[in-house]
Design a protein around this motif. Structure first.
Motif, PDB file in Angstrom:
ATOM      1  N   ALA A 103      12.131  29.403  -1.207  1.00  0.00           N
ATOM      2  CA  ALA A 103      12.757  30.486  -1.972  1.00  0.00           C
ATOM      3  C   ALA A 103      13.759  29.954  -2.990  1.00  0.00           C
ATOM      4  CB  ALA A 103      13.447  31.456  -1.031  1.00  0.00           C
ATOM      5  N   LEU A 104      14.254  28.748  -2.780  1.00  0.00           N
ATOM      6  CA  LEU A 104      15.265  28.172  -3.661  1.00  0.00           C
ATOM      7  C   LEU A 104      14.675  27.343  -4.796  1.00  0.00           C
ATOM      8  CD1 LEU A 104      17.749  26.942  -0.923  1.00  0.00           C
ATOM      9  CD2 LEU A 104      17.759  29.122  -2.131  1.00  0.00           C
ATOM     10  N   ILE A 105      13.368  27.132  -4.766  1.00  0.00           N
ATOM     11  CA  ILE A 105      12.712  26.249  -5.724  1.00  0.00           C
ATOM     12  C   ILE A 105      11.910  27.071  -6.724  1.00  0.00           C
ATOM     13  CG2 ILE A 105      10.947  24.459  -5.967  1.00  0.00           C
ATOM     14  CD1 ILE A 105      11.794  23.425  -3.233  1.00  0.00           C
ATOM     15  N   SER A 106      11.995  26.690  -8.003  1.00  0.00           N
ATOM     16  CA  SER A 106      11.109  27.262  -9.018  1.00  0.00           C
ATOM     17  C   SER A 106      10.238  26.128  -9.559  1.00  0.00           C
ATOM     18  CB  SER A 106      11.909  27.936 -10.130  1.00  0.00           C
ATOM     19  OG  SER A 106      12.717  27.003 -10.790  1.00  0.00           O
ATOM     20  N   ARG A 107       9.075  26.494 -10.045  1.00  0.00           N
ATOM     21  CA  ARG A 107       8.113  25.504 -10.535  1.00  0.00           C
ATOM     22  C   ARG A 107       7.794  25.761 -11.997  1.00  0.00           C
ATOM     23  NH1 ARG A 107       7.576  26.749  -5.551  1.00  0.00           N
ATOM     24  NH2 ARG A 107       7.118  25.241  -3.940  1.00  0.00           N
TER      25      ARG A 107
END
Length: 149
Positions: free
Chosen positions: A41-45
């Motif tokens: 949930a804390l990571i964006s790609r």
């Protein structure tokens, strides 16, 4: 009729003390289910799936939010730490950004700014911003080519 048995109470207290480890008793290091945050949930790609980004909040402003009743509890973020991981090479880049300064610079150079630094408190987990709010914090830095993501 219903008499409390001291033996039953003693067994319950013994069981509770056995289940509680020494580190939990002294440090209280276990987190509750409500406090648990999935790392995903804390990571964006990025669009190609070759990079991942996490944003940690380093500093917030003490400014009071306007219309708290309408938008809820929010904090104004001033400094962040951006960590970008290149998935193909496993290289990790980190940079600290003063969003307030970048916002000022962009408004001077390009006469506009698109940053919304007010983040709802429920979108901050363990000091990190939830991935869905990343673009709102880095939009000005991306416009000035400080971040290429």
């Amino acid at each position: 009729m219903s008499e409390e048995n001291p033996k039953d109470e003693q067994i319950e207290s013994t069981t509770e003390s056995l289940l509680e480890t020494v580190s939990d008793a002294e440090v209280n290091s276990r987190i509750s289910f409500e406090e648990f945050t999935d790392e995903r949930a804390l990571i964006s790609r990025d669009a190609f799936g070759k990079k991942q980004m996490k944003i940690k909040i380093l500093e917030v402003s003490d400014e009071n939010p306007v219309m708290k009743w309408k938008f809820g509890d929010r904090v104004k973020v001033t400094k962040i730490l951006v960590t970008i991981k290149h998935l193909t090479t496993q290289e990790v880049e980190e940079a600290e950004f003063d969003i307030e300064e970048i916002e000022r610079e962009l408004s001077e150079k390009r006469h506009y700014t698109s940053t919304n630094r007010w983040i709802p408190t429920e979108d901050i987990k363990n000091g990190y911003v939830v991935g869905s709010k990343h673009t709102r914090l880095i939009s000005d830095a991306a416009a000035l080519d400080y971040i290429i993501f």
